[in-house]
Design a protein around this motif. Structure first.
Motif, short mmCIF file in Angstrom:
data_model
loop_
_atom_site.label_atom_id
_atom_site.label_comp_id
_atom_site.label_asym_id
_atom_site.label_seq_id
_atom_site.Cartn_x
_atom_site.Cartn_y
_atom_site.Cartn_z
N PRO A 102 0.85 -1.19 0.00
CA PRO A 102 0.00 0.00 0.00
C PRO A 102 0.89 1.25 0.00
N PRO A 103 0.41 2.36 -0.59
CA PRO A 103 1.23 3.59 -0.61
C PRO A 103 1.48 4.15 0.78
N GLN B 102 8.37 2.73 8.00
CA GLN B 102 8.74 1.55 8.78
C GLN B 102 7.65 0.49 8.72
N ASN B 103 6.39 0.91 8.72
CA ASN B 103 5.29 -0.05 8.63
C ASN B 103 5.34 -0.81 7.31
N ILE B 104 5.66 -0.11 6.23
CA ILE B 104 5.78 -0.77 4.92
C ILE B 104 6.96 -1.74 4.93
N GLN C 169 10.26 5.46 -0.45
CA GLN C 169 11.27 4.86 0.43
C GLN C 169 10.80 3.53 1.01
N GLY C 170 9.49 3.38 1.16
CA GLY C 170 8.96 2.13 1.69
C GLY C 170 9.30 0.94 0.81
N VAL D 256 11.65 -2.66 1.03
CA VAL D 256 11.11 -3.99 0.71
C VAL D 256 11.95 -4.67 -0.37
N GLU D 257 12.38 -3.91 -1.37
CA GLU D 257 13.27 -4.47 -2.40
C GLU D 257 14.53 -5.05 -1.75
#
Length: 295
Positions: free
Chosen positions: A73-74, A83-85, A122-123, A127-128
């Protein structure tokens, strides 16, 4: 193939699910909303209702899949959004390990190569990096340009004030993508084996703000429409007045600054700025015109 997808039935996920089912695959769709179950099942897919932050739920939803589609999610939550992402990305990675998944395809964004200065992007950068550490998993990252459909959000301001623009300049170049092109590319990748960790761009058009304003202006019968570079503070106050969370507002303003500085598109242009999407903004302008007239 058995394929598990995230993103519920959003702008990219729904056409993706339709394509995968049409190709004869067994599809499980993850959604956070129980009220989406009937719509998911009507497409011929199975519904898995739960949170992408729940590793146990994800591992169960991924179990037995030949491939998984991952999207973020964006924004997640009212605070600590990046940080949540990143934490949700770690949940994905852990669930992939637990379920023994060997093929994953992730939807990312232009600018995800940069560690900072890109706002909400940045999220997916984090993840990448997390997915890159997975052993024995072929991971393909598809970095999208800005969605064409995001310009529909600008219609209220355009209609009420005659203003069309953002906090970057009329000569700044944007990489743009239509969700249909994304769903096509994602479907192809999910049906392919992959080769280690790969990053690919899916972009359908490269245009400046001035060119975008010209295309939409002609479509809606306002050929005089120009791109307006909105000052950062003015953009910020407008979004706050609209009720957006302060942290998200700050990230969106930073993303525009990243466009101005070139951070967002630096890697895309450095890698050759290859355009693989088939749908151009000129085609989407008809959809924009209809939405403008109906607003």
């Amino acid at each position: 193939m058995k394929i598990t997808t995230t993103g519920s039935l959003g702008n990219v996920a729904k056409p993706l699910v339709k394509k995968l089912i049409a190709a004869g695959h067994e599809v499980t769709v993850i959604s956070t909303k129980e009220d989406r179950r009937d719509e998911i099942e009507a497409l011929g897919a199975d519904a898995a209702i739960g949170s992408i932050s729940d590793e146990a739920f994800l591992a169960e939803a991924f179990s037995g899949a030949d491939a998984v589609y991952l999207m973020m999610p964006p924004s997640m939550g009212q605070g600590n959004m990046i940080q949540n992402i990143a934490d949700a990305g770690q949940s994905y990675a852990n669930a992939i390990k637990t379920a023994g998944i060997s093929r994953a395809v992730m939807l990312s964004s232009v600018g995800a190569d940069a560690a900072k200065g890109t706002g909400p992007v940045q999220g997916v950068h984090h993840v990448e990096k997390i997915l890159q550490t997975l052993d024995g998993v072929n991971v393909t990252v598809l970095r999208s340009g800005f969605f064409f459909i995001n310009f529909l959000r600008d219609i209220p301001l355009l209609k009420s004030k005659g203003v069309f623009g953002n906090n970057y300049n009329s000569d700044d170049r944007l990489a743009l993508t239509h969700p249909e092109d994304l769903s096509t590319a994602l479907a192809e990748e999910l049906q392919a084996e992959g080769d280690g960790f790969e990053v690919k761009y899916i972009v359908g058009d490269i245009l400046t703000g001035a060119e975008i304003a010209g295309i939409f202006g002609r479509a809606i019968g306002k050929p005089e429409l120009v791109w307006t570079a909105i000052p950062d503070e003015q953009l910020k106050q407008g979004m706050l007045a609209g009720g957006l969370p302060p942290e998200l507002v700050g990230l969106i303003v930073e993303m525009g600054q990243g466009v101005r500085s070139g951070i967002i598109t630096q890697d895309f242009f450095a890698s050759g700025a290859i355009v693989t999407g088939q749908i151009k903004l000129e085609q989407f302008a008809e959809e924009f015109k209809t939405a403008y007239q109906n607003a």
